[in-house]
Design a protein around this motif. Structure first.
Motif, PDB file in Angstrom:
ATOM      1  N   ASP A 271       0.853  -1.181   0.000  1.00  0.00           N
ATOM      2  CA  ASP A 271       0.000   0.000   0.000  1.00  0.00           C
ATOM      3  C   ASP A 271       0.895   1.239   0.000  1.00  0.00           C
ATOM      4  O   ASP A 271       2.075   1.162   0.367  1.00  0.00           O
ATOM      5  CB  ASP A 271      -0.896  -0.021   1.241  1.00  0.00           C
ATOM      6  CG  ASP A 271      -1.885   1.128   1.271  1.00  0.00           C
ATOM      7  OD1 ASP A 271      -2.342   1.565   0.205  1.00  0.00           O
ATOM      8  OD2 ASP A 271      -2.187   1.591   2.386  1.00  0.00           O
TER       9      ASP A 271
ATOM     10  N   ASP B 229      -0.656   9.386   5.390  1.00  0.00           N
ATOM     11  CA  ASP B 229      -1.942   8.828   4.981  1.00  0.00           C
ATOM     12  C   ASP B 229      -2.780   9.937   4.348  1.00  0.00           C
ATOM     13  O   ASP B 229      -3.356  10.763   5.043  1.00  0.00           O
ATOM     14  CB  ASP B 229      -2.652   8.222   6.189  1.00  0.00           C
ATOM     15  CG  ASP B 229      -3.805   7.323   5.800  1.00  0.00           C
ATOM     16  OD1 ASP B 229      -4.053   7.157   4.585  1.00  0.00           O
ATOM     17  OD2 ASP B 229      -4.461   6.778   6.702  1.00  0.00           O
TER      18      ASP B 229
ATOM     19  N   TYR C 176      -9.811  -6.947   4.172  1.00  0.00           N
ATOM     20  CA  TYR C 176      -9.401  -7.606   2.946  1.00  0.00           C
ATOM     21  C   TYR C 176      -9.298  -9.108   3.143  1.00  0.00           C
ATOM     22  O   TYR C 176      -8.775  -9.572   4.144  1.00  0.00           O
ATOM     23  CB  TYR C 176      -8.028  -7.088   2.483  1.00  0.00           C
ATOM     24  CG  TYR C 176      -8.044  -5.635   2.106  1.00  0.00           C
ATOM     25  CD1 TYR C 176      -8.648  -5.220   0.935  1.00  0.00           C
ATOM     26  CD2 TYR C 176      -7.460  -4.684   2.928  1.00  0.00           C
ATOM     27  CE1 TYR C 176      -8.672  -3.874   0.584  1.00  0.00           C
ATOM     28  CE2 TYR C 176      -7.476  -3.342   2.591  1.00  0.00           C
ATOM     29  CZ  TYR C 176      -8.086  -2.947   1.408  1.00  0.00           C
ATOM     30  OH  TYR C 176      -8.105  -1.621   1.073  1.00  0.00           O
TER      31      TYR C 176
ATOM     32  N   ASP D 260      -0.436   5.073   0.764  1.00  0.00           N
ATOM     33  CA  ASP D 260      -0.842   6.035   1.798  1.00  0.00           C
ATOM     34  C   ASP D 260      -1.054   5.354   3.148  1.00  0.00           C
ATOM     35  O   ASP D 260      -1.795   4.390   3.261  1.00  0.00           O
ATOM     36  CB  ASP D 260      -2.114   6.762   1.357  1.00  0.00           C
ATOM     37  CG  ASP D 260      -1.865   7.600   0.115  1.00  0.00           C
ATOM     38  OD1 ASP D 260      -1.076   8.539   0.204  1.00  0.00           O
ATOM     39  OD2 ASP D 260      -2.447   7.282  -0.943  1.00  0.00           O
TER      40      ASP D 260
ATOM     41  N   ARG E 262     -11.212   0.985  -0.525  1.00  0.00           N
ATOM     42  CA  ARG E 262     -10.798   1.454   0.793  1.00  0.00           C
ATOM     43  C   ARG E 262     -11.435   0.599   1.872  1.00  0.00           C
ATOM     44  O   ARG E 262     -12.478   0.003   1.689  1.00  0.00           O
ATOM     45  CB  ARG E 262     -11.225   2.910   0.982  1.00  0.00           C
ATOM     46  CG  ARG E 262     -10.460   3.861   0.111  1.00  0.00           C
ATOM     47  CD  ARG E 262     -10.624   5.261   0.634  1.00  0.00           C
ATOM     48  NE  ARG E 262     -11.104   6.143  -0.413  1.00  0.00           N
ATOM     49  CZ  ARG E 262     -11.301   7.434  -0.230  1.00  0.00           C
ATOM     50  NH1 ARG E 262     -11.105   7.977   0.948  1.00  0.00           N
ATOM     51  NH2 ARG E 262     -11.728   8.183  -1.204  1.00  0.00           N
TER      52      ARG E 262
ATOM     53  N   THR F  83       1.223   3.710   4.626  1.00  0.00           N
ATOM     54  CA  THR F  83       2.137   2.580   4.723  1.00  0.00           C
ATOM     55  C   THR F  83       3.563   2.987   4.393  1.00  0.00           C
ATOM     56  O   THR F  83       4.474   2.680   5.142  1.00  0.00           O
ATOM     57  CB  THR F  83       1.677   1.425   3.807  1.00  0.00           C
ATOM     58  OG1 THR F  83       0.340   1.064   4.156  1.00  0.00           O
ATOM     59  CG2 THR F  83       2.577   0.215   3.953  1.00  0.00           C
TER      60      THR F  83
ATOM     61  N   THR G  84      -2.712   0.439  -4.417  1.00  0.00           N
ATOM     62  CA  THR G  84      -3.168   1.636  -3.735  1.00  0.00           C
ATOM     63  C   THR G  84      -4.626   1.969  -3.995  1.00  0.00           C
ATOM     64  O   THR G  84      -5.168   1.635  -5.057  1.00  0.00           O
ATOM     65  CB  THR G  84      -2.274   2.834  -4.140  1.00  0.00           C
ATOM     66  OG1 THR G  84      -2.732   4.010  -3.474  1.00  0.00           O
ATOM     67  CG2 THR G  84      -2.281   3.073  -5.645  1.00  0.00           C
ATOM     68  N   SER G  85      -5.227   2.656  -3.041  1.00  0.00           N
ATOM     69  CA  SER G  85      -6.589   3.162  -3.207  1.00  0.00           C
ATOM     70  C   SER G  85      -6.610   4.442  -4.035  1.00  0.00           C
ATOM     71  O   SER G  85      -7.682   4.928  -4.388  1.00  0.00           O
ATOM     72  CB  SER G  85      -7.233   3.426  -1.837  1.00  0.00           C
ATOM     73  OG  SER G  85      -7.414   2.214  -1.148  1.00  0.00           O
TER      74      SER G  85
ATOM     75  N   LYS H 106      -7.629   0.227  -5.441  1.00  0.00           N
ATOM     76  CA  LYS H 106      -7.913  -0.756  -4.382  1.00  0.00           C
ATOM     77  C   LYS H 106      -9.067  -0.207  -3.540  1.00  0.00           C
ATOM     78  O   LYS H 106      -9.067   0.960  -3.171  1.00  0.00           O
ATOM     79  CB  LYS H 106      -6.659  -0.941  -3.517  1.00  0.00           C
ATOM     80  CG  LYS H 106      -6.865  -1.856  -2.321  1.00  0.00           C
ATOM     81  CD  LYS H 106      -5.617  -1.912  -1.458  1.00  0.00           C
ATOM     82  CE  LYS H 106      -5.569  -0.688  -0.579  1.00  0.00           C
ATOM     83  NZ  LYS H 106      -4.536  -0.717   0.441  1.00  0.00           N
TER      84      LYS H 106
END
Length: 140
Positions: free
Chosen positions: A30, A38, A108, A32, A104, A34, A74-75, A102
């Motif tokens: 990931d 963020d 998961y 943001d 949010r 990570t 990533t989102s 991805k």
């Protein structure tokens, strides 16, 4: 180790997905929250100036140099591709690919016919260690 050790398969004259040697890990990382601040998609103006988290760059580049596959998952949306790739390049991140969009949230579940290991980022990049924990599996 090098990502060149991927075993490229050809079946009936068609290339299929490469096979990872056992010693090569395929990391989905990931962005943001990570590897950097963020930042929500609603604030894309902050993406270009995000602060790198301590040890993230060094650890991920070490894994890359060891021959592991690094893919950011990533989102961020496809419309954030240019700012994201520019930021990664400016900070010196080595990687093989990026997947955008991805969903949010944090619940998961990856279902696969191969072993999947999940590591929750809790604020510091270090080498990974083995740990026994409770997991969910399909009923027998």
């Amino acid at each position: 180790m090098s990502s060149k050790k991927l075993i490229n398969k050809v079946v009936d004259g068609k290339h299929i997905s490469p096979v990872l040697p056992e010693e090569v890990k395929n990391y989905l990382i990931d962005i943001d929250g990570t590897v950097c601040d963020d930042i929500p998609n609603e604030e894309p103006e902050r993406m270009a100036t995000a602060n790198v988290y301590p040890d993230a760059l060094e650890t991920l580049n070490k894994w890359y140099d060891q021959g592991h596959i690094i893919t950011f998952f990533t989102s961020r949306l496809e419309e954030h591709r240019e700012v994201t790739e520019t930021w990664l390049k400016e900070h010196g991140f080595k990687y093989h690919g990026i997947m955008f969009g991805k969903p949010r949230g944090g619940n998961y579940h990856w279902v696969d016919n191969h072993i999947v290991r999940a590591t929750r980022f809790e604020g510091k990049f270090t080498d990974l260690v083995d740990k026994t924990t409770k997991i969910q599996v399909f009923k027998s």
